[in-house]
Design a protein around this motif. Structure first.
Motif, PDB file in Angstrom:
ATOM      1  N   THR A  22       0.823  -1.208   0.000  1.00 40.23           N
ATOM      2  CA  THR A  22       0.000   0.000   0.000  1.00 40.23           C
ATOM      3  C   THR A  22       0.857   1.258   0.000  1.00 40.23           C
ATOM      4  O   THR A  22       0.599   2.214  -0.722  1.00 40.23           O
ATOM      5  CB  THR A  22      -0.941   0.014   1.222  1.00 40.23           C
ATOM      6  OG1 THR A  22      -1.721  -1.176   1.211  1.00 40.23           O
ATOM      7  CG2 THR A  22      -1.857   1.225   1.180  1.00 40.23           C
ATOM      8  N   SER A  23       1.927   1.246   0.799  1.00 36.58           N
ATOM      9  CA  SER A  23       2.811   2.410   0.866  1.00 36.58           C
ATOM     10  C   SER A  23       3.511   2.653  -0.454  1.00 36.58           C
ATOM     11  O   SER A  23       3.664   3.788  -0.893  1.00 36.58           O
ATOM     12  CB  SER A  23       3.861   2.203   1.968  1.00 36.58           C
ATOM     13  OG  SER A  23       3.234   2.053   3.225  1.00 36.58           O
ATOM     14  N   THR A  24       3.925   1.578  -1.114  1.00 34.43           N
ATOM     15  CA  THR A  24       4.598   1.709  -2.404  1.00 34.43           C
ATOM     16  C   THR A  24       3.646   2.271  -3.442  1.00 34.43           C
ATOM     17  O   THR A  24       4.001   3.136  -4.239  1.00 34.43           O
ATOM     18  CB  THR A  24       5.135   0.345  -2.870  1.00 34.43           C
ATOM     19  OG1 THR A  24       6.017  -0.167  -1.887  1.00 34.43           O
ATOM     20  CG2 THR A  24       5.863   0.478  -4.199  1.00 34.43           C
ATOM     21  N   ALA A  25       2.401   1.805  -3.440  1.00 31.88           N
ATOM     22  CA  ALA A  25       1.414   2.273  -4.413  1.00 31.88           C
ATOM     23  C   ALA A  25       1.100   3.749  -4.222  1.00 31.88           C
ATOM     24  O   ALA A  25       0.871   4.482  -5.181  1.00 31.88           O
ATOM     25  CB  ALA A  25       0.135   1.445  -4.288  1.00 31.88           C
ATOM     26  N   GLN A  26       1.121   4.209  -2.972  1.00 33.93           N
ATOM     27  CA  GLN A  26       0.815   5.606  -2.694  1.00 33.93           C
ATOM     28  C   GLN A  26       1.900   6.539  -3.228  1.00 33.93           C
ATOM     29  O   GLN A  26       1.639   7.697  -3.536  1.00 33.93           O
ATOM     30  CB  GLN A  26       0.647   5.811  -1.180  1.00 33.93           C
ATOM     31  CG  GLN A  26      -0.624   5.166  -0.633  1.00 33.93           C
ATOM     32  CD  GLN A  26      -0.717   5.304   0.881  1.00 33.93           C
ATOM     33  OE1 GLN A  26       0.253   5.672   1.542  1.00 33.93           O
ATOM     34  NE2 GLN A  26      -1.894   5.016   1.426  1.00 33.93           N
ATOM     35  N   HIS A  27       3.142   6.037  -3.336  1.00 32.94           N
ATOM     36  CA  HIS A  27       4.233   6.875  -3.801  1.00 32.94           C
ATOM     37  C   HIS A  27       4.431   6.781  -5.314  1.00 32.94           C
ATOM     38  O   HIS A  27       5.303   7.415  -5.863  1.00 32.94           O
ATOM     39  CB  HIS A  27       5.544   6.482  -3.091  1.00 32.94           C
ATOM     40  CG  HIS A  27       5.590   6.923  -1.660  1.00 32.94           C
ATOM     41  ND1 HIS A  27       5.030   6.180  -0.651  1.00 32.94           N
ATOM     42  CD2 HIS A  27       6.102   8.046  -1.081  1.00 32.94           C
ATOM     43  CE1 HIS A  27       5.209   6.807   0.505  1.00 32.94           C
ATOM     44  NE2 HIS A  27       5.857   7.934   0.271  1.00 32.94           N
ATOM     45  N   THR A  28       3.635   5.943  -5.985  1.00 34.79           N
ATOM     46  CA  THR A  28       3.730   5.804  -7.430  1.00 34.79           C
ATOM     47  C   THR A  28       2.735   6.732  -8.090  1.00 34.79           C
ATOM     48  O   THR A  28       1.529   6.600  -7.903  1.00 34.79           O
ATOM     49  CB  THR A  28       3.447   4.348  -7.852  1.00 34.79           C
ATOM     50  OG1 THR A  28       4.382   3.487  -7.201  1.00 34.79           O
ATOM     51  CG2 THR A  28       3.591   4.188  -9.358  1.00 34.79           C
ATOM     52  N   ARG A  29       3.233   7.679  -8.868  1.00 35.97           N
ATOM     53  CA  ARG A  29       2.346   8.628  -9.516  1.00 35.97           C
ATOM     54  C   ARG A  29       1.849   8.058 -10.829  1.00 35.97           C
ATOM     55  O   ARG A  29       2.632   7.534 -11.618  1.00 35.97           O
ATOM     56  CB  ARG A  29       3.096   9.944  -9.765  1.00 35.97           C
ATOM     57  CG  ARG A  29       3.481  10.676  -8.513  1.00 35.97           C
ATOM     58  CD  ARG A  29       4.248  11.944  -8.860  1.00 35.97           C
ATOM     59  NE  ARG A  29       5.513  11.634  -9.508  1.00 35.97           N
ATOM     60  CZ  ARG A  29       6.320  12.553 -10.030  1.00 35.97           C
ATOM     61  NH1 ARG A  29       5.976  13.824 -10.006  1.00 35.97           N
ATOM     62  NH2 ARG A  29       7.461  12.200 -10.581  1.00 35.97           N
ATOM     63  N   PRO A  30       0.543   8.152 -11.075  1.00 40.81           N
ATOM     64  CA  PRO A  30       0.010   7.648 -12.336  1.00 40.81           C
ATOM     65  C   PRO A  30       0.524   8.469 -13.512  1.00 40.81           C
ATOM     66  O   PRO A  30       0.738   9.673 -13.396  1.00 40.81           O
ATOM     67  CB  PRO A  30      -1.513   7.808 -12.158  1.00 40.81           C
ATOM     68  CG  PRO A  30      -1.658   8.920 -11.157  1.00 40.81           C
ATOM     69  CD  PRO A  30      -0.496   8.771 -10.229  1.00 40.81           C
ATOM     70  N   ASN A  31       0.725   7.812 -14.643  1.00 44.38           N
ATOM     71  CA  ASN A  31       1.170   8.469 -15.871  1.00 44.38           C
ATOM     72  C   ASN A  31       2.522   9.150 -15.720  1.00 44.38           C
ATOM     73  O   ASN A  31       2.814  10.127 -16.409  1.00 44.38           O
ATOM     74  CB  ASN A  31       0.125   9.482 -16.362  1.00 44.38           C
ATOM     75  CG  ASN A  31      -1.213   8.835 -16.638  1.00 44.38           C
ATOM     76  OD1 ASN A  31      -1.289   7.628 -16.885  1.00 44.38           O
ATOM     77  ND2 ASN A  31      -2.267   9.618 -16.598  1.00 44.38           N
ATOM     78  N   HIS A  32       3.346   8.639 -14.835  1.00 43.42           N
ATOM     79  CA  HIS A  32       4.705   9.133 -14.659  1.00 43.42           C
ATOM     80  C   HIS A  32       5.679   7.963 -14.668  1.00 43.42           C
ATOM     81  O   HIS A  32       5.336   6.853 -14.257  1.00 43.42           O
ATOM     82  CB  HIS A  32       4.868   9.896 -13.333  1.00 43.42           C
ATOM     83  CG  HIS A  32       4.421  11.325 -13.405  1.00 43.42           C
ATOM     84  ND1 HIS A  32       3.091  11.684 -13.375  1.00 43.42           N
ATOM     85  CD2 HIS A  32       5.122  12.494 -13.493  1.00 43.42           C
ATOM     86  CE1 HIS A  32       2.981  13.003 -13.444  1.00 43.42           C
ATOM     87  NE2 HIS A  32       4.199  13.510 -13.513  1.00 43.42           N
ATOM     88  N   CYS A  33       6.873   8.219 -15.150  1.00 42.13           N
ATOM     89  CA  CYS A  33       7.971   7.273 -15.000  1.00 42.13           C
ATOM     90  C   CYS A  33       9.101   8.054 -14.352  1.00 42.13           C
ATOM     91  O   CYS A  33       9.753   8.885 -15.000  1.00 42.13           O
ATOM     92  CB  CYS A  33       8.399   6.706 -16.347  1.00 42.13           C
ATOM     93  SG  CYS A  33       9.745   5.481 -16.201  1.00 42.13           S
ATOM     94  N   GLY A  34       9.297   7.860 -13.074  1.00 41.25           N
ATOM     95  CA  GLY A  34      10.234   8.697 -12.338  1.00 41.25           C
ATOM     96  C   GLY A  34       9.715  10.119 -12.317  1.00 41.25           C
ATOM     97  O   GLY A  34       8.579  10.370 -11.916  1.00 41.25           O
ATOM     98  N   ASN A  35      10.526  11.070 -12.773  1.00 44.45           N
ATOM     99  CA  ASN A  35      10.116  12.479 -12.807  1.00 44.45           C
ATOM    100  C   ASN A  35       9.574  12.908 -14.166  1.00 44.45           C
ATOM    101  O   ASN A  35       9.272  14.094 -14.364  1.00 44.45           O
ATOM    102  CB  ASN A  35      11.307  13.380 -12.439  1.00 44.45           C
ATOM    103  CG  ASN A  35      11.766  13.169 -11.010  1.00 44.45           C
ATOM    104  OD1 ASN A  35      10.954  12.946 -10.118  1.00 44.45           O
ATOM    105  ND2 ASN A  35      13.065  13.244 -10.794  1.00 44.45           N
ATOM    106  N   ILE A  36       9.449  11.977 -15.090  1.00 46.81           N
ATOM    107  CA  ILE A  36       9.000  12.314 -16.444  1.00 46.81           C
ATOM    108  C   ILE A  36       7.525  11.967 -16.611  1.00 46.81           C
ATOM    109  O   ILE A  36       7.120  10.830 -16.374  1.00 46.81           O
ATOM    110  CB  ILE A  36       9.841  11.586 -17.505  1.00 46.81           C
ATOM    111  CG1 ILE A  36      11.323  11.978 -17.365  1.00 46.81           C
ATOM    112  CG2 ILE A  36       9.340  11.916 -18.916  1.00 46.81           C
ATOM    113  CD1 ILE A  36      12.236  11.275 -18.353  1.00 46.81           C
TER     114      ILE A  36
END
Length: 272
Positions: A22-36
């Motif tokens: 759950t914590s990992t999913a919360q830090h994953t931004r949709p439609n992003h790969c890293g900062n791009i």
């Protein structure tokens, strides 16, 4: 009593795994790969062009790469206004490991400003198109390359600049001018005097009009201009997902290692 302890420990491990996921999913931004940020045309849509260009990039361990038939090249940025992406080139590279920017961009539309090439420690300037190659004595990006030279050895052309790599033959190689190192760059300015007007990397244009019936037609021609990027898009099975970079990019593997560790622990406790 022993069975109860084992069940409590199993419940603890499962709860910990759920919290971690759950914590990992919360830090994953949709439609992003890293900062791009990823957006049209690199997201799956009904457009035939978009469906092809989704093969152009690959997100691996939250790092974005340009897919080619010779491997993955790190992408430093995407400009959706000019419709270009920039393949990074962070350090000097030996001429023995030369990858032509013309080969990377072949088959795609030309970028707004041309891709260029910096050549270092060259002992020759003889080339059929030598008029395209200029001295750049005021530019010393690869200064470290000069330190390995013996004091008594003088290099006639310590720095050469190819203004527009597309004007050279695709089979051009730094060894043709006996150069030891190179760097892929793109122009910020078209002024021949502006030797400082370069940025590190190679720009690839994805400005492909929607009315193009088939961008892979070039790959079908006997002498088609099908570069390593376009070839990978049109023939996905020929893609090689090995990272081409001075610094290796390794996957953290946490999402795989943690469940594996849990299974090993459970086996040791005799639960499974």
């Amino acid at each position: 009593m022993q069975t109860s302890k084992k069940l409590n420990f199993l419940h603890f491990l499962l709860s910990l795994m759920l919290f971690f996921t759950t914590s990992t999913a919360q830090h994953t931004r949709p439609n992003h790969c890293g900062n791009i940020k990823l957006q049209t045309p690199f997201l799956s849509q009904n457009s035939s062009i978009s469906s092809l260009l989704t093969r152009m990039i690959k997100c691996k361990s939250q790092k974005l790469y340009f897919r080619t038939s010779i491997g993955l090249f790190p992408i430093s940025s995407i400009d959706y206004t000019s419709k270009t992406l920039t393949i990074s080139h962070p350090s000097c590279s030996s001429s023995q490991q030369y990858v032509s920017p013309a080969l990377l961009s072949a088959g795609f539309p030309s970028p707004p400003l041309p891709n260029s090439l910096l050549l270092f420690n060259c002992s020759s300037k003889r080339h059929p198109k030598s008029s395209l190659i200029h001295n750049c004595t005021r530019l010393h990006i690869c200064g470290a390359a000069f330190e390995v030279q013996e004091p008594e050895i003088k290099v006639p052309y310590s720095c050469l600049l190819v203004q527009d790599i597309e004007k050279l033959d695709t089979n051009f190689h730094p060894n043709d001018l006996s150069c030891s190192d190179y760097r892929r760059v793109y122009r910020r300015s078209l002024s021949e005097e502006d030797y400082e007007g370069v940025e590190l990397g190679t720009r690839i244009s994805f400005d492909i009009p929607d009315h193009v019936p088939d961008i892979c037609n070039e790959c079908k021609k006997p002498n088609g201009n099908c570069g390593v990027g376009l070839k990978c898009i049109c023939h996905a099975k020929e893609c090689k997902d090995k990272v081409i970079s001075a610094a290796r990019s390794l996957s953290t593997g946490i999402s795989f290692l943690f469940p594996l560790f849990s299974i090993i622990v459970l086996m040791n406790f005799g639960i499974i």
